[in-house]
Design an enzyme around this catalytic site. Sequence first.
Site, PDB file in Angstrom:
ATOM      1  N   THR A 188     -13.061  -3.851  -1.350  1.00 38.29           N
ATOM      2  CA  THR A 188     -12.831  -5.213  -1.089  1.00 38.29           C
ATOM      3  C   THR A 188     -13.549  -5.371   0.191  1.00 38.29           C
ATOM      4  O   THR A 188     -14.142  -4.157   0.571  1.00 38.29           O
ATOM      5  CB  THR A 188     -11.344  -5.388  -0.809  1.00 38.29           C
ATOM      6  OG1 THR A 188     -11.052  -4.660   0.360  1.00 38.29           O
ATOM      7  CG2 THR A 188     -10.528  -5.474  -2.016  1.00 38.29           C
ATOM      8  N   ASP A 189     -13.417  -6.397   0.892  1.00 40.41           N
ATOM      9  CA  ASP A 189     -14.122  -6.593   2.203  1.00 40.41           C
ATOM     10  C   ASP A 189     -13.599  -5.439   3.409  1.00 40.41           C
ATOM     11  O   ASP A 189     -14.159  -4.829   4.126  1.00 40.41           O
ATOM     12  CB  ASP A 189     -14.057  -7.930   2.761  1.00 40.41           C
ATOM     13  CG  ASP A 189     -15.031  -8.679   2.298  1.00 40.41           C
ATOM     14  OD1 ASP A 189     -16.119  -8.151   1.323  1.00 40.41           O
ATOM     15  OD2 ASP A 189     -15.083 -10.021   2.350  1.00 40.41           O
ATOM     16  N   TYR A 244      -1.917  -0.443   9.942  1.00 36.96           N
ATOM     17  CA  TYR A 244      -1.960  -0.920   8.660  1.00 36.96           C
ATOM     18  C   TYR A 244      -0.746  -0.348   8.078  1.00 36.96           C
ATOM     19  O   TYR A 244       0.137  -1.117   7.208  1.00 36.96           O
ATOM     20  CB  TYR A 244      -3.302  -0.738   7.987  1.00 36.96           C
ATOM     21  CG  TYR A 244      -3.167  -1.432   6.528  1.00 36.96           C
ATOM     22  CD1 TYR A 244      -3.646  -2.689   6.307  1.00 36.96           C
ATOM     23  CD2 TYR A 244      -3.024  -0.427   5.523  1.00 36.96           C
ATOM     24  CE1 TYR A 244      -3.751  -3.137   4.956  1.00 36.96           C
ATOM     25  CE2 TYR A 244      -2.976  -0.861   4.033  1.00 36.96           C
ATOM     26  CZ  TYR A 244      -3.507  -2.245   3.866  1.00 36.96           C
ATOM     27  OH  TYR A 244      -3.407  -2.713   2.617  1.00 36.96           O
ATOM     28  N   LYS A 263       2.816  -2.208   6.477  1.00 35.27           N
ATOM     29  CA  LYS A 263       3.181  -2.053   5.065  1.00 35.27           C
ATOM     30  C   LYS A 263       4.566  -1.421   4.638  1.00 35.27           C
ATOM     31  O   LYS A 263       5.280  -1.687   3.776  1.00 35.27           O
ATOM     32  CB  LYS A 263       2.004  -1.246   4.185  1.00 35.27           C
ATOM     33  CG  LYS A 263       0.602  -2.249   4.005  1.00 35.27           C
ATOM     34  CD  LYS A 263       0.739  -3.542   3.486  1.00 35.27           C
ATOM     35  CE  LYS A 263      -0.513  -4.160   3.471  1.00 35.27           C
ATOM     36  NZ  LYS A 263      -0.276  -5.587   2.779  1.00 35.27           N
ATOM     37  N   SER A 314       0.976  -1.118   0.083  1.00 30.54           N
ATOM     38  CA  SER A 314       0.002  -0.057   0.132  1.00 30.54           C
ATOM     39  C   SER A 314       1.000   1.444  -0.035  1.00 30.54           C
ATOM     40  O   SER A 314       2.092   1.216   0.592  1.00 30.54           O
ATOM     41  CB  SER A 314      -0.842   0.123   1.138  1.00 30.54           C
ATOM     42  OG  SER A 314      -1.435   1.324   1.407  1.00 30.54           O
TER      43      SER A 314
END
Length: 194
Positions: free
Chosen positions: A148-149, A113, A117, A57
Site C-alpha cells: 500500500t502507500d 502505530y 493498534k 495489525s
Amino acid sequence: MQVNNAAVSFNEVDTNSVGHAETVLRTNFYGAKMLTEALLPLFRRAPETSRILNISSQLGLLNKLKDPSLRRMLLDEASLTERDIEGMASRFLAEVGDGTWRGRGWPEVWPDYAVSKLALNAYSRLLASRLTGHGVSVNCFCPGFTRTDMTRGIGKRTAEEAGRVAAGLALLHPRDLPTGKFFKWRTPQLYSKL
C-alpha cells in the site's frame, strides 16, 4: 456493517520515529472508536447481526508490549475499561512528549502505530464482550504486510488480496460469525494468547 480501515503511519519501513504519534493515535484508534460509538445505536436496532471489522495489525498484539503492568491490565477482561485503554494511549503520548518513552516497555517496531493498534485491539475485544447478545459482532483483521502507500509499495500481498479476505470476514453468514476475534490473515487468534 462497518469496516474501519483508515490508518496512518509516518514511518518508513525500516524506521521507528514517534514524531507524529498524536496524529497516528488520533486516526488509528480514536477515529475508529468515535465512529463506532456514533454508529452503535443504529447497529443495535438492525434486524440482523451487525458487523464491525477493525483493520488492525499484528504489531498491536500483546506480545509486542513488554511492560508487565500494562499487559496485566489489558489481559484482565473482567476489569478492563475504555478509560484504561485511553489511559494507556495517553501515557504513551505523554512519554513521547517528554522524551521518556524509550525503554518503558512499548512496542519496538513502529511504536506509535503499534500502540494505536494495541489500543484498537483492546477496545475491539472490550466492545465485543460488552455487545455479546445484542446482535453486534466485533472483530479485528490483520492483512499482514500489504503493498500500500503506507508501506511504500513493499509487501507480500496486494491491497486487492487483503481486501478480498477482509470482505469475506465481514460478510460471513450470521451462523458462522464470531465475535471478539483477531484474524491474522484468515486464521482467528485468541487475543489473550497473543
